[in-house]
Scaffold this active site. Structure first.
Site, short mmCIF file in Angstrom:
data_model
loop_
_atom_site.label_atom_id
_atom_site.label_comp_id
_atom_site.label_asym_id
_atom_site.label_seq_id
_atom_site.Cartn_x
_atom_site.Cartn_y
_atom_site.Cartn_z
N GLY A 48 -12.54 0.37 2.85
CA GLY A 48 -11.50 -0.32 3.62
C GLY A 48 -11.72 -0.46 5.11
CD GLU A 102 -9.08 5.96 5.54
OE1 GLU A 102 -9.95 5.08 5.41
OE2 GLU A 102 -8.78 6.76 4.64
CG ASP A 103 -8.33 1.54 4.77
OD1 ASP A 103 -8.09 2.77 4.74
OD2 ASP A 103 -8.41 0.86 3.73
CG ASP A 106 -0.03 5.34 1.49
OD1 ASP A 106 0.98 4.88 2.02
OD2 ASP A 106 -0.15 5.42 0.25
CE LYS A 134 1.41 1.34 3.57
NZ LYS A 134 1.19 1.29 2.11
CG PHE A 155 0.12 -2.60 -1.32
CD1 PHE A 155 -0.45 -1.35 -1.54
CD2 PHE A 155 -0.69 -3.73 -1.46
CE1 PHE A 155 -1.79 -1.22 -1.88
CE2 PHE A 155 -2.03 -3.60 -1.80
CZ PHE A 155 -2.58 -2.35 -2.03
CB ILE A 156 -0.61 -4.33 4.30
CG1 ILE A 156 -1.34 -3.00 4.59
CG2 ILE A 156 0.80 -4.29 4.87
CD1 ILE A 156 -1.57 -2.75 6.06
CG ASP A 162 -8.76 -3.00 -2.21
OD1 ASP A 162 -8.42 -2.03 -1.49
OD2 ASP A 162 -8.98 -2.89 -3.42
NE ARG A 168 -12.48 -3.76 -0.57
CZ ARG A 168 -11.84 -2.59 -0.53
NH1 ARG A 168 -11.22 -2.22 0.56
NH2 ARG A 168 -11.81 -1.80 -1.58
P1 IMP Z 1 -3.78 8.34 1.26
O1 IMP Z 1 -4.70 9.39 0.75
O2 IMP Z 1 -2.53 8.23 0.45
O3 IMP Z 1 -3.49 8.46 2.74
O4 IMP Z 1 -4.49 6.96 0.96
C1 IMP Z 1 -5.31 6.29 1.82
C2 IMP Z 1 -6.01 5.17 1.07
O5 IMP Z 1 -5.13 4.48 0.16
C3 IMP Z 1 -6.47 4.13 2.06
O6 IMP Z 1 -7.75 4.44 2.59
C4 IMP Z 1 -6.44 2.87 1.24
O7 IMP Z 1 -7.66 2.73 0.55
C5 IMP Z 1 -5.33 3.08 0.22
N1 IMP Z 1 -4.07 2.42 0.66
C6 IMP Z 1 -2.93 3.03 1.02
N2 IMP Z 1 -1.97 2.13 1.36
C7 IMP Z 1 -2.55 0.92 1.21
C8 IMP Z 1 -2.07 -0.44 1.42
O8 IMP Z 1 -0.92 -0.71 1.82
N3 IMP Z 1 -2.97 -1.43 1.17
C9 IMP Z 1 -4.24 -1.20 0.74
N4 IMP Z 1 -4.72 0.04 0.52
C10 IMP Z 1 -3.89 1.10 0.76
#
Ligand code: IMP
Length: 178
Positions: A48, A102-103, A106, A134, A155-156, A162, A168
């Site tokens: 990402g 990081e992208d 979440d 977020k 969700f974006i 993606d 992407r």
């Molecule tokens: P976390 O471990 O829950 O913080 O997840 C992080 C990963 O979930 C990111 O690196 C993304 O790959 C994916 N992700 C979380 N939210 C989104 C979203 O809104 N759009 C796309 N990918 C997301």
């Protein structure tokens, strides 16, 4: 406003490329200021973060290096959920100033697990630069030192992010329509 469809789901433009460009430049300026005289190693998290890390690095005017890592989707499970494993770290980060790029943060679980692993290799410092954060979704406290955008729980897709493998390549950010 533009509506597109990915895998049959509707998405609407929410952040135009010009705003992304401005915020990436702002984050780069903060890193230029904070790491002056150092030589940070940017660790881009695939897949990402590839666009963000490219644009971020283009705007850094300090000495810096780049490498890429990936978190496996899971490497086993515990009662607290999936355990992820860090893949692709081929060089020593001992004594280095590491910036994880990081992208989106979440739940924060990916970053938590990456930080734990990286700290074991004794870097001089570790900070996180995330394009999106977020806060409403965070399950663990994660200190994101540099973030371009704080967004609500939606969700974006686009600019590297993606929806099931697609989207992407979009230069703007799109929100999932209700
Ligand atoms: P976390 O471990 O829950 O913080 O997840 C992080 C990963 O979930 C990111 O690196 C993304 O790959 C994916 N992700 C979380 N939210 C989104 C979203 O809104 N759009 C796309 N990918 C997301």
């Amino acid at each position: 406003m533009q509506t597109i469809e990915i895998h049959g789901k509707k998405f609407i433009t929410s952040i135009p490329r010009t705003s992304i460009e401005n915020e990436v430049k702002r984050v780069a300026a903060e890193i230029n200021r904070d790491y002056k005289g150092k030589r940070p190693l940017l660790l881009g998290v695939l897949n990402g973060a590839f666009m963000f890390v490219a644009d971020l690095m283009r705007n850094l005017d300090i000495e810096c290096e780049i490498s890429f890592v990936k978190m496996s989707s899971y490497a086993g499970t515990t009662t607290t959920g999936a355990v992820k494993q860090l893949l692709g770290l081929n060089e020593s980060i001992e004594g280095r100033d590491v910036i994880i790029v990081e992208d989106i943060v979440d739940t924060g679980l990916t970053m938590q697990s990456m930080l734990e692993t990286l700290k074991g290799y004794n870097p001089a410092s570790i900070n996180i630069a995330s394009l999106f954060l977020k806060p409403a979704r965070l399950k663990v406290p994660i200190d994101v030192k540099y973030s371009a955008f704080t967004i609500p729980d939606r969700f974006i897709v686009g600019y590297g992010l993606d929806y099931d493998g697609l989207g992407r390549n979009l230069p703007d950010i799109y929100d999932a329509a209700e």
